[in-house]
Design a protein around this motif. Structure first.
Motif, PDB file in Angstrom:
ATOM      1  N   THR A 297      -5.218   9.854  -7.566  1.00  0.00           N
ATOM      2  CA  THR A 297      -6.202  10.874  -7.922  1.00  0.00           C
ATOM      3  C   THR A 297      -7.638  10.494  -7.583  1.00  0.00           C
ATOM      4  O   THR A 297      -8.560  11.228  -7.926  1.00  0.00           O
ATOM      5  CB  THR A 297      -6.140  11.198  -9.426  1.00  0.00           C
ATOM      6  N   LYS A 298      -7.858   9.362  -6.939  1.00  0.00           N
ATOM      7  CA  LYS A 298      -9.215   8.938  -6.607  1.00  0.00           C
ATOM      8  C   LYS A 298      -9.287   8.397  -5.184  1.00  0.00           C
ATOM      9  O   LYS A 298      -8.406   7.678  -4.739  1.00  0.00           O
ATOM     10  CB  LYS A 298      -9.701   7.860  -7.571  1.00  0.00           C
ATOM     11  N   MET A 299     -10.361   8.779  -4.500  1.00  0.00           N
ATOM     12  CA  MET A 299     -10.665   8.249  -3.178  1.00  0.00           C
ATOM     13  C   MET A 299     -12.155   7.932  -3.139  1.00  0.00           C
ATOM     14  O   MET A 299     -12.945   8.548  -3.862  1.00  0.00           O
ATOM     15  CB  MET A 299     -10.351   9.265  -2.073  1.00  0.00           C
ATOM     16  N   SER A 300     -12.519   7.005  -2.289  1.00  0.00           N
ATOM     17  CA  SER A 300     -13.931   6.709  -2.086  1.00  0.00           C
ATOM     18  C   SER A 300     -14.140   6.370  -0.616  1.00  0.00           C
ATOM     19  O   SER A 300     -13.195   6.031   0.095  1.00  0.00           O
ATOM     20  CB  SER A 300     -14.387   5.554  -2.981  1.00  0.00           C
ATOM     21  N   GLY A 301     -15.376   6.473  -0.190  1.00  0.00           N
ATOM     22  CA  GLY A 301     -15.660   6.182   1.205  1.00  0.00           C
ATOM     23  C   GLY A 301     -17.087   6.503   1.551  1.00  0.00           C
ATOM     24  O   GLY A 301     -17.981   6.414   0.706  1.00  0.00           O
ATOM     25  N   LYS A 302     -17.295   6.927   2.800  1.00  0.00           N
ATOM     26  CA  LYS A 302     -18.647   7.201   3.262  1.00  0.00           C
ATOM     27  C   LYS A 302     -18.643   8.323   4.289  1.00  0.00           C
ATOM     28  O   LYS A 302     -17.640   8.594   4.932  1.00  0.00           O
ATOM     29  CB  LYS A 302     -19.264   5.948   3.861  1.00  0.00           C
ATOM     30  N   ALA A 303     -19.808   8.942   4.399  1.00  0.00           N
ATOM     31  CA  ALA A 303     -20.052   9.952   5.416  1.00  0.00           C
ATOM     32  C   ALA A 303     -21.214   9.446   6.255  1.00  0.00           C
ATOM     33  O   ALA A 303     -22.279   9.122   5.716  1.00  0.00           O
ATOM     34  CB  ALA A 303     -20.396  11.289   4.768  1.00  0.00           C
ATOM     35  N   VAL A 304     -21.006   9.350   7.556  1.00  0.00           N
ATOM     36  CA  VAL A 304     -22.042   8.847   8.453  1.00  0.00           C
ATOM     37  C   VAL A 304     -22.518  10.002   9.327  1.00  0.00           C
ATOM     38  O   VAL A 304     -21.709  10.697   9.942  1.00  0.00           O
ATOM     39  CB  VAL A 304     -21.488   7.694   9.328  1.00  0.00           C
ATOM     40  N   TYR A 305     -23.835  10.196   9.361  1.00  0.00           N
ATOM     41  CA  TYR A 305     -24.414  11.247  10.191  1.00  0.00           C
ATOM     42  C   TYR A 305     -25.716  10.733  10.795  1.00  0.00           C
ATOM     43  O   TYR A 305     -26.076   9.564  10.603  1.00  0.00           O
ATOM     44  CB  TYR A 305     -24.608  12.537   9.387  1.00  0.00           C
ATOM     45  N   SER A 306     -26.433  11.566  11.543  1.00  0.00           N
ATOM     46  CA  SER A 306     -27.604  11.120  12.307  1.00  0.00           C
ATOM     47  C   SER A 306     -28.705  10.500  11.446  1.00  0.00           C
ATOM     48  O   SER A 306     -29.466   9.674  11.916  1.00  0.00           O
ATOM     49  CB  SER A 306     -28.171  12.286  13.121  1.00  0.00           C
ATOM     50  N   GLU A 307     -28.784  10.883  10.186  1.00  0.00           N
ATOM     51  CA  GLU A 307     -29.829  10.357   9.285  1.00  0.00           C
ATOM     52  C   GLU A 307     -29.408   9.080   8.563  1.00  0.00           C
ATOM     53  O   GLU A 307     -30.207   8.471   7.882  1.00  0.00           O
ATOM     54  CB  GLU A 307     -30.187  11.423   8.243  1.00  0.00           C
ATOM     55  N   GLY A 308     -28.129   8.717   8.638  1.00  0.00           N
ATOM     56  CA  GLY A 308     -27.687   7.502   7.956  1.00  0.00           C
ATOM     57  C   GLY A 308     -26.291   7.615   7.390  1.00  0.00           C
ATOM     58  O   GLY A 308     -25.451   8.382   7.876  1.00  0.00           O
TER      59      GLY A 308
ATOM     60  N   GLU B 255      -7.879   5.038  -3.751  1.00  0.00           N
ATOM     61  CA  GLU B 255      -7.872   4.018  -4.798  1.00  0.00           C
ATOM     62  C   GLU B 255      -6.590   4.140  -5.616  1.00  0.00           C
ATOM     63  O   GLU B 255      -6.033   3.151  -6.057  1.00  0.00           O
ATOM     64  CB  GLU B 255      -9.101   4.163  -5.683  1.00  0.00           C
ATOM     65  N   ASP B 256      -6.166   5.370  -5.854  1.00  0.00           N
ATOM     66  CA  ASP B 256      -4.885   5.681  -6.488  1.00  0.00           C
ATOM     67  C   ASP B 256      -4.549   7.124  -6.138  1.00  0.00           C
ATOM     68  O   ASP B 256      -5.170   7.701  -5.253  1.00  0.00           O
ATOM     69  CB  ASP B 256      -4.910   5.407  -8.007  1.00  0.00           C
TER      70      ASP B 256
ATOM     71  N   THR C  50       0.825  -1.190   0.000  1.00  0.00           N
ATOM     72  CA  THR C  50       0.000   0.000   0.000  1.00  0.00           C
ATOM     73  C   THR C  50       0.868   1.252   0.000  1.00  0.00           C
ATOM     74  O   THR C  50       1.915   1.297   0.622  1.00  0.00           O
ATOM     75  CB  THR C  50      -0.945   0.049   1.224  1.00  0.00           C
ATOM     76  N   VAL C  51       0.418   2.233  -0.729  1.00  0.00           N
ATOM     77  CA  VAL C  51       1.132   3.495  -0.820  1.00  0.00           C
ATOM     78  C   VAL C  51       0.491   4.469   0.150  1.00  0.00           C
ATOM     79  O   VAL C  51      -0.728   4.596   0.197  1.00  0.00           O
ATOM     80  CB  VAL C  51       1.046   4.052  -2.263  1.00  0.00           C
ATOM     81  N   LYS C  52       1.304   5.149   0.929  1.00  0.00           N
ATOM     82  CA  LYS C  52       0.775   6.122   1.871  1.00  0.00           C
ATOM     83  C   LYS C  52       0.147   7.275   1.098  1.00  0.00           C
ATOM     84  O   LYS C  52       0.736   7.813   0.174  1.00  0.00           O
ATOM     85  CB  LYS C  52       1.871   6.630   2.796  1.00  0.00           C
ATOM     86  N   ILE C  53      -1.033   7.631   1.491  1.00  0.00           N
ATOM     87  CA  ILE C  53      -1.776   8.685   0.812  1.00  0.00           C
ATOM     88  C   ILE C  53      -1.194  10.059   1.146  1.00  0.00           C
ATOM     89  O   ILE C  53      -0.786  10.307   2.273  1.00  0.00           O
ATOM     90  CB  ILE C  53      -3.273   8.617   1.191  1.00  0.00           C
ATOM     91  N   ASN C  54      -1.139  10.920   0.146  1.00  0.00           N
ATOM     92  CA  ASN C  54      -0.771  12.315   0.347  1.00  0.00           C
ATOM     93  C   ASN C  54      -1.942  13.138  -0.189  1.00  0.00           C
ATOM     94  O   ASN C  54      -2.002  13.436  -1.369  1.00  0.00           O
ATOM     95  CB  ASN C  54       0.519  12.660  -0.394  1.00  0.00           C
TER      96      ASN C  54
END
Length: 134
Positions: free
Chosen positions: A105-116, A102-103, A25-29
């Motif tokens: 120039t790209k990231m993915s993930g999620k945001a969690v808050y009170s509604e979901g 992901e590389d 894995t490459v450390k993200i900058n």
């Protein structure tokens, strides 16, 4: 002769194990501007930019939503190898954001808050693209 061959085979095997066992894995900058899309987020919060800066050897982040002049600073930013997490306080809600690279120039993930939970995708804004906007 057989001992030399056996020694070479053992050394080769150990070298192969050592090389394959290393973390690839490459450390993200994240420093720079990232456009984000969150199509399932509430209206007004489905797109914008996430700006990562480096100040005093510390990475900071600020979230800006499209069409909204407000800037929301990230709190508790943690960068670990190819992922990062932080919290943003938006209109009375704490939003916990988790992203994975992901590389470069790209990231993915999620945001969690009170509604979901809302999925996020980010694309890094390339420097030439930023120069056009100025």
């Amino acid at each position: 002769m057989k001992t030399k061959l056996l020694a070479i085979l053992v050394i080769s095997f150990l070298s192969l194990i050592t090389v394959s066992g290393q973390d690839s894995t490459v450390k993200i900058n994240p420093v720079g501007t990232w456009k984000f899309e969150a199509p399932y987020a509430p209206e007004g919060y489905s797109s914008g930019t996430l700006v990562f800066s480096l100040a005093d050897q510390k990475t900071t982040a600020q979230m800006n939503f499209a069409g909204n002049g407000n800037k929301f600073p990230a709190e508790k930013l943690i960068i670990s190898n190819n992922s990062l997490t932080f919290n943003v306080y938006v209109e009375g809600n704490t939003v916990a954001v988790t992203l994975k690279s992901e590389d470069q120039t790209k990231m993915s993930g999620k945001a969690v808050y009170s509604e979901g939970e809302v999925p996020l995708t980010l694309t890094k804004v390339i420097e030439a693209e930023q120069q056009k906007k100025r």
